[in-house]
Design an enzyme around this catalytic site. Sequence first.
Site, mmCIF file in Angstrom:
data_model
loop_
_atom_site.group_PDB
_atom_site.id
_atom_site.type_symbol
_atom_site.label_atom_id
_atom_site.label_comp_id
_atom_site.label_asym_id
_atom_site.label_seq_id
_atom_site.Cartn_x
_atom_site.Cartn_y
_atom_site.Cartn_z
ATOM 1 N N GLY A 160 110.994 15.934 -70.548
ATOM 2 C CA GLY A 160 110.000 14.932 -70.211
ATOM 3 C C GLY A 160 109.964 14.646 -68.732
ATOM 4 O O GLY A 160 110.593 15.341 -67.925
ATOM 5 N N GLY B 225 113.422 13.953 -67.070
ATOM 6 C CA GLY B 225 114.508 14.909 -67.199
ATOM 7 C C GLY B 225 114.505 15.634 -68.528
ATOM 8 O O GLY B 225 113.580 15.504 -69.327
ATOM 9 N N THR B 226 115.560 16.384 -68.748
ATOM 10 C CA THR B 226 115.740 17.137 -69.985
ATOM 11 C C THR B 226 116.744 16.419 -70.875
ATOM 12 O O THR B 226 117.771 15.944 -70.403
ATOM 13 C CB THR B 226 116.242 18.557 -69.679
ATOM 14 O OG1 THR B 226 115.244 19.252 -68.935
ATOM 15 C CG2 THR B 226 116.535 19.331 -70.953
ATOM 16 N N LYS C 110 120.523 12.711 -71.202
ATOM 17 C CA LYS C 110 119.298 12.902 -70.414
ATOM 18 C C LYS C 110 119.728 13.235 -68.998
ATOM 19 O O LYS C 110 120.295 12.384 -68.303
ATOM 20 C CB LYS C 110 118.417 11.658 -70.425
ATOM 21 C CG LYS C 110 117.160 11.803 -69.557
ATOM 22 C CD LYS C 110 116.325 10.543 -69.539
ATOM 23 C CE LYS C 110 115.513 10.397 -70.798
ATOM 24 N NZ LYS C 110 114.409 11.384 -70.887
ATOM 25 N N ASP D 266 106.324 2.836 -69.407
ATOM 26 C CA ASP D 266 106.150 4.188 -69.950
ATOM 27 C C ASP D 266 106.323 4.139 -71.462
ATOM 28 O O ASP D 266 106.882 5.045 -72.068
ATOM 29 C CB ASP D 266 107.138 5.165 -69.320
ATOM 30 C CG ASP D 266 106.773 6.631 -69.609
ATOM 31 O OD1 ASP D 266 105.590 6.893 -69.907
ATOM 32 O OD2 ASP D 266 107.655 7.492 -69.550
#
Length: 539
Positions: free
Chosen positions: A27, A30-31, A47, A146
Amino acid sequence: MNGDAICSALPPIPYHKLADLHYLSRGASGTVSSARHADWRVRVAVKHLHIHTPLLDSERNDILREAEILHKARFSYILPILGICNEPEFLGIVTEYMPNGSLNELLHRKTEYPDIAWPLRFRILHEIALGVNYLHNMNPPLLHHDLKTQNILLDNEFHVKIADFGLSKWRMMSLSQSRSYKSAPEGGTIIYMPPENYEPGQKSRASVKHDIYSYAVIMWEVLSRKQPFEEVTNPLQIMYSVSQGHRPDTSEENLPFDIPHRGLMISLIQSGWAQNPDERPSFLKCLIELEPVLRTFEDITFLEAVIQLKKAKIQSSSSTIHLCDKKMDLSLNIPANHPPQEESCGSSLLSRNTGSPGPSRSLSAPQDKGFLSGAPQDCSSLKAHHCPGNHSWDGIVSVPPGAAFCDRRASSCSLAVISPFLVEKGSERPPIGIAQQWIQSKREAIVSQMTEACLNQSLDALLSRDLIMKEDYELISTKPTRTSKVRQLLDTSDIQGEEFAKVVVQKLKDNKQLGLQPYPEVPVLSKAPPSNFPQNKSL
């Protein structure tokens, strides 16, 4: 507060304690991977930020401050942060692992979850409001900005855990993020973003009302089980439409009349996404409206709804057939004088969407040259996936009822005996392409010179073209050092073929890795996914 103080306030978790890292998702911030903590003996989620270039101390401290805020926000419906992995080449937040994924998966995996009972849907909406209301009541208030179904996680009993709040620095620093075509230019997602935030100059005035707008869109999504603006592919179209006052349709077609308390819920939705931010209610007011609704459901109905979902998940998992040590007949669209031979393979060729086995259908051979060579292949490169953003082999192959389940741990399988049509004489390997030959000849130079930024751009490009499998991406991205990541990328290129190699070569050229000249002449790569993969229209 200095960096040392921040580090001491956050429980440190050494990278070597995070065993069995497995890629989950990628995302803006980050991963995300799952891991097993070596000492705690439990699964955790990690994350981690994509670090392309060494972070300045000030940048690292800004990021750690955000992690510290997450650590302080402890509440029933907030994802708990367990610690921080703060090492030179790896910076990650370690949280509890959520076994039921995200609300987005629950709503839109309709094959896996054909029905979600109304009591549970209302409980989820209530818990989201409770979680965000808690953040807004912190001192100073913590604004999510978000909020979306992908950031609302679900624990073992499908209770809400809100994630990714207060991560603006993480999103800013994660320069390699692969943006969705409906992603906002400054983080967040367009469909959940209020119209006043399209103009950055107005953000400070309207920031408190941002989250309630996102929540209204989520309410519509939970009640309809549809993607907002799913028919629109251009984010500019969405922005223009929303700025003109248009919203997702609340007619019976999307919000049927059998929804409990339908009138009240539509009223809450419409007030929440009002064009004027000042007309939107607070989360406290939403909770006051929702609490009487929750009381109309008996406690047992929530338990029954959870059990129903768990049963559906088990049934869906059991319908995923793994081909392992079992002789099978496959129709391969081959001439009559080449009867199909038998296959023994320790991999899964079916996604969850296939359901129960049906009549045998044809299998189109993958275009991967390593596959056609007949050489033993890593089974991980053949697994079908059922998750947002990944294309599975749905409907391509079906399995007779006699097929056996297999252990996912099988590491390799032989495809050399599938068919003489696919593997001529079982030994002849197709010629290696120009890009592959160049990579093999320059291997050590590439390992030495390929930057972290170039590596991540290559991974992004491979993902966008559906040229890399989930397991291969996971193997590369979770390596601890830049050189080990590059070596794994090149190993994968050797297996995956010329198209994969062309992407790597192109990114090396784009990043002006001059020490690798001369580059081979390869066609300019288009940005569209390859035509042999179905287009994914989901958000």
